[in-house]
Scaffold this motif. Structure first.
Motif, short mmCIF file in Angstrom:
data_model
loop_
_atom_site.label_atom_id
_atom_site.label_comp_id
_atom_site.label_asym_id
_atom_site.label_seq_id
_atom_site.Cartn_x
_atom_site.Cartn_y
_atom_site.Cartn_z
N ILE A 144 0.88 -1.17 0.00
CA ILE A 144 0.00 0.00 0.00
C ILE A 144 0.92 1.21 0.00
O ILE A 144 1.74 1.38 0.91
CB ILE A 144 -0.93 0.02 1.23
CG1 ILE A 144 -1.88 -1.19 1.20
CG2 ILE A 144 -1.73 1.31 1.27
CD1 ILE A 144 -2.82 -1.26 2.38
N ARG A 147 0.82 7.18 -0.64
CA ARG A 147 -0.21 8.11 -1.11
C ARG A 147 -1.61 7.75 -0.60
O ARG A 147 -2.56 8.53 -0.77
CB ARG A 147 -0.23 8.12 -2.65
CG ARG A 147 1.01 8.74 -3.26
CD ARG A 147 1.10 8.49 -4.75
NE ARG A 147 1.63 7.16 -5.06
CZ ARG A 147 0.95 6.18 -5.60
NH1 ARG A 147 -0.33 6.35 -5.89
NH2 ARG A 147 1.51 5.01 -5.84
N HIS A 148 -1.76 6.60 -0.01
CA HIS A 148 -3.07 6.18 0.51
C HIS A 148 -3.52 7.16 1.60
O HIS A 148 -2.73 7.54 2.47
CB HIS A 148 -2.98 4.77 1.09
CG HIS A 148 -4.30 4.17 1.44
ND1 HIS A 148 -4.95 4.46 2.62
CD2 HIS A 148 -5.11 3.31 0.77
CE1 HIS A 148 -6.09 3.81 2.66
NE2 HIS A 148 -6.22 3.10 1.56
N ARG A 150 -5.14 6.93 4.31
CA ARG A 150 -5.04 6.51 5.70
C ARG A 150 -3.65 5.97 6.03
O ARG A 150 -3.47 5.31 7.06
CB ARG A 150 -6.08 5.43 6.01
CG ARG A 150 -7.52 5.90 5.95
CD ARG A 150 -8.45 4.90 6.65
NE ARG A 150 -8.33 3.56 6.10
CZ ARG A 150 -9.09 3.06 5.14
NH1 ARG A 150 -10.04 3.81 4.59
NH2 ARG A 150 -8.92 1.82 4.71
N PHE A 151 -2.67 6.24 5.18
CA PHE A 151 -1.36 5.62 5.33
C PHE A 151 -0.78 5.86 6.71
O PHE A 151 -0.40 4.92 7.43
CB PHE A 151 -0.41 6.11 4.25
CG PHE A 151 0.91 5.40 4.21
CD1 PHE A 151 1.01 4.12 3.68
CD2 PHE A 151 2.06 6.00 4.70
CE1 PHE A 151 2.22 3.45 3.65
CE2 PHE A 151 3.28 5.34 4.67
CZ PHE A 151 3.35 4.06 4.15
N THR A 155 -2.98 2.65 8.33
CA THR A 155 -2.82 1.64 7.29
C THR A 155 -1.39 1.13 7.19
O THR A 155 -1.15 -0.07 7.07
CB THR A 155 -3.28 2.21 5.93
OG1 THR A 155 -4.68 2.48 6.01
CG2 THR A 155 -3.01 1.23 4.81
N ASP A 193 -3.43 3.96 -7.86
CA ASP A 193 -4.33 4.44 -6.82
C ASP A 193 -3.82 4.07 -5.43
O ASP A 193 -4.56 4.12 -4.45
CB ASP A 193 -5.74 3.90 -7.02
CG ASP A 193 -5.84 2.38 -6.85
OD1 ASP A 193 -4.77 1.74 -6.69
OD2 ASP A 193 -6.95 1.84 -6.87
N ALA A 194 -2.55 3.71 -5.34
CA ALA A 194 -1.86 3.35 -4.10
C ALA A 194 -2.14 1.93 -3.64
O ALA A 194 -1.50 1.45 -2.71
CB ALA A 194 -2.19 4.33 -2.97
N ILE A 195 -3.06 1.21 -4.30
CA ILE A 195 -3.40 -0.15 -3.88
C ILE A 195 -3.40 -1.14 -5.03
O ILE A 195 -2.77 -2.20 -4.95
CB ILE A 195 -4.79 -0.18 -3.19
CG1 ILE A 195 -4.75 0.58 -1.86
CG2 ILE A 195 -5.24 -1.62 -2.93
CD1 ILE A 195 -6.07 0.60 -1.13
#
Length: 687
Positions: A144, A147-148, A150-151, A155, A193-195
């Motif tokens: 992940i 940039r997510h 909730r990083f 996360t 999209d970071a995922i």
């Protein structure tokens, strides 16, 4: 006879039908397995690509459920979905499980983490019930990206904890653990999209499963740094590592030693050789199946990594000593491994082909070890060469140099992604508009990649980039230590650099699994740039905080207008002094000029104590220059200074009760204090 023959035909027909029945492969997972975000996912999801790799003898089915959690108390438990029931009915001969990403949701892991391992075991058991002979592969989760949204709020940390829980499941069950994380971790553009991986990223996952299922890892391979003429580190257990097809035997032989090992299920192998004494030349031979890798003219001695930016990259042919020393460069005992960039970060715009290569971390030219000669050393780092020459003359053993220096590169580009994600995540965010990063660095990178169409286009100056493209590919090749000359591209913010420099050294020591890896660096020289006195003093003070480090002063050879002083010989030799004194125990070698220890303020003067202070005098026979004192912070006056034993007395008629003292506190300084070895005192400021 006729009935027997007919019976034989019937049995043969049944056996043939059974023999031709394809191996069923069930891909269990969430949206990543499903193929969310991938154009034409029916053809480009990882299970679809796996099917093409495996061919007609296999039937690969995609049972991915977007949003699914492994946790049965999670917000969308996989074991409550139709895809799970369909997978049970399919009863796969091979089951590949990739779950856990969605369990990082704050609705799930914080509340139900205690059930994760048992829920995973229940899922595994369910596939064993419908097919007791099923081969089950457990995947470490895909990354992940930072940039997510909730990083940092959870996360990042929960992802790491879930990863550990998955590894616990693998250890407890004895099932095969495959790695979906590391192969994608260095390629953020494959996680737009970071995922969710792109089709290219899904292809990497498919290849991982294919290799795990078939044992085909492409045969015998060693890191690119292995070549003829290389130097192996002496007097320590030596690990030779590479990849080969799973289960095969690998044999390594050199200098009368012959070691064997079996390739693990993930295609990796390691052979540990007993300590080798300095000498050579030897031939290193690595065998597996019908493949042989043979490396000739191999020496055993001392190996040093020489890194940083343009002043380390600065070639011998550019130095003031080039005309004299290049013709004398024949030396069989010095070997060079020169990692040069394919594209220099000049003021140009790079085209699409270059940008694509950068995204795939293909930044360095192909290279091999070479024997030091006038032709090979001319284009090699001048500082690294003079460092090695002094080492080789003093130790009388072969010396190998790995030069990996990139002009203009900032400190953050050389640090591992993991270190920055956990300890300095702010520097990763929108890095080309990030004030932690020097403006010149950001502007040059933006110009180079101006033609990029990829929103996540990479550049050598990007945080993590040079670690991922230039340090990790060294594959922990055994080294003795590091010399480093860098900082010009971070001198605008010494506070940020202090944090970054610690992270750099820590991440390199972790990479080589050497907590005591020697790290000797150059203090920035003199130039007319106003922030440099603070930066130089910061570099000096960090020696006390970083064990097994040392700093070479270079301010006496600076140039007021040129960031690349041309006389590199003294700097290389000063780095060698640190190595000889600290790493090799030659206590008679003075490693440094006077280094500020403390100041005692009394009777209207400052009495300064230094380390390495024996025989202090001035380099030009003139009075000591550039000392200043103050009774109020920030209001300094020029001061007189004189040597009293191994201390310096500093005073001024304008300061009756001094409380602060500083030395060489100018961007370009003509400071002249040296010790008996002729080594200059460092910039310093008392606090």
């Amino acid at each position: 006879m006729k009935s027997v023959f007919l019976c034989f035909l019937l049995i043969s027909s049944v056996l043939s039908a059974v023999a031709q029945e394809p191996v069923k492969v069930a891909c269990i997972g969430n949206s990543i397995t499903y193929g969310s975000g991938i154009d034409n996912r029916e053809l480009n999801s990882y299970p679809a690509q796996l099917q093409r790799m495996l061919g007609d003898g296999y039937m690969v089915s995609n049972f991915g459920k977007p949003g699914a959690t492994l946790l049965n108390k999670g917000h969308r438990p996989y074991m409550q979905q139709d895809e799970f029931r369909q997978a049970l009915k399919f009863a796969g001969d091979v089951v590949v499980i990739h779950l856990g990403i969605n369990d990082t949701d704050p609705r799930d892991w914080p509340n139900y983490r205690d059930y994760f391992v048992t829920d995973y075991l229940a899922l595994i058991d369910s596939f064993k019930v419908v097919n007791p002979k099923a081969r089950i592969l457990i995947a470490r989760m895909t990354p992940i990206a930072d940039r997510h949204p909730r990083f940092e709020s959870g996360t990042r940390d929960w992802h790491g904890e879930i990863q550990q829980a998955i590894e616990t499941v693998a250890r407890h069950t004895g099932l095969e653990l495959i790695d979906f994380h590391e192969p994608l971790y260095r390629y953020p553009f494959m996680l737009p999209d970071a995922i969710h991986p792109t089709a290219e990223g899904a292809g990497i996952l498919a290849r991982i499963v294919y290799s795990a299922m078939t044992g085909d890892y492409g045969g015998l391979h060693l890191p690119e740094i292995f070549s003829d003429n290389m130097v192996l580190q002496r007097n320590s257990s030596l690990e030779i590592r590479g990849t080969a097809n799973a289960g095969k035997e690998v044999t390594v032989s050199i200098a009368g030693q012959k070691k064997k090992t079996q390739v693990s299920l993930d295609g990796n192998w390691t052979v540990r050789l007993e300590s080798l004494q300095a000498g050579g030349p030897y031939t290193l031979v690595v065998r597996s199946e019908n493949q042989i890798k043979s490396f000739s003219n191999v020496m055993v001695g001392e190996v040093w990594l020489c890194s940083g930016q343009s002043n380390m990259e600065f070639m011998l042919k550019q130095a003031t000593t080039a005309r004299k020393d290049i013709p004398l460069g024949n030396n069989e005992q010095i070997r060079l491994y020169d990692m040069k960039a394919r594209w220099r970060t000049n003021s140009v715009e790079w085209d699409g082909a270059v940008l694509d290569s950068l995204n795939h971390l293909q930044y360095y030219q192909d290279t091999k070890w070479s024997v030091c000669s006038p032709s090979t050393v001319s284009d090699f780092s001048a500082i690294a060469y003079y460092f090695s020459k002094m080492l080789q003359d003093s130790l009388q053993v072969p010396v190998g140099l790995i030069c990996n220096a990139i002009g203009g590169s900032p400190t953050e580009a050389w640090i591992s992604r993991e270190a920055l994600e956990y300890d300095f995540p702010a520097i990763l965010h929108n890095w080309r508009q990030n004030d932690f990063i020097q403006e010149w660095v950001r502007n040059r990178a933006s110009l180079n990649i101006k033609q990029a169409t990829c929103t996540l286009q990479r550049h050598p100056y990007e945080p993590c980039y040079l670690f991922e493209s230039g340090i990790l590919p060294l594959e922990q090749f055994p080294i003795k230590g590091v010399i480093w000359y860098q900082g010009e591209s971070n001198a605008h913010n010494y506070e940020a650099h202090e944090k970054l420099f610690h992270l750099l050294i820590d991440s390199w020591r972790k990479n080589w699994n050497m907590p005591k890896l020697p790290f000797y660096y150059v203090q920035l020289s003199s130039i007319d740039r106003p922030s440099w006195p603070w930066f130089r003093d910061s570099q000096r003070s960090m020696m006390a905080d970083i064990p097994y480090s040392g700093m070479a002063v270079s301010s006496d050879y600076g140039d007021s207008l040129d960031v690349h002083p041309r006389n590199k010989k003294p700097v290389g030799e000063r780095l060698a002094r640190w190595a000889l004194h600290d790493t090799y125990g030659m206590v008679h070698v003075v490693p440094s000029g006077p280094l500020f220890r403390c100041a005692d303020f009394r009777q209207g003067a400052a009495y300064i104590t230094f380390d390495y202070a024996e025989g202090m005098h001035t380099s030009d026979g003139q009075p000591i220059k550039t000392f200043e004192i103050a009774d109020t912070e920030g209001i300094f006056y020029p001061a007189q200074a004189e040597v009293i034993g191994n201390r310096i007395k500093v005073y001024s008629e304008k300061v009756k009760s001094p409380r602060y003292v500083r030395y060489a506190w100018q961007p370009f300084t003509r400071a002249n204090l040296v010790n008996s070895a002729g080594l200059p005192a460092s910039t310093f400021r008392s606090y």
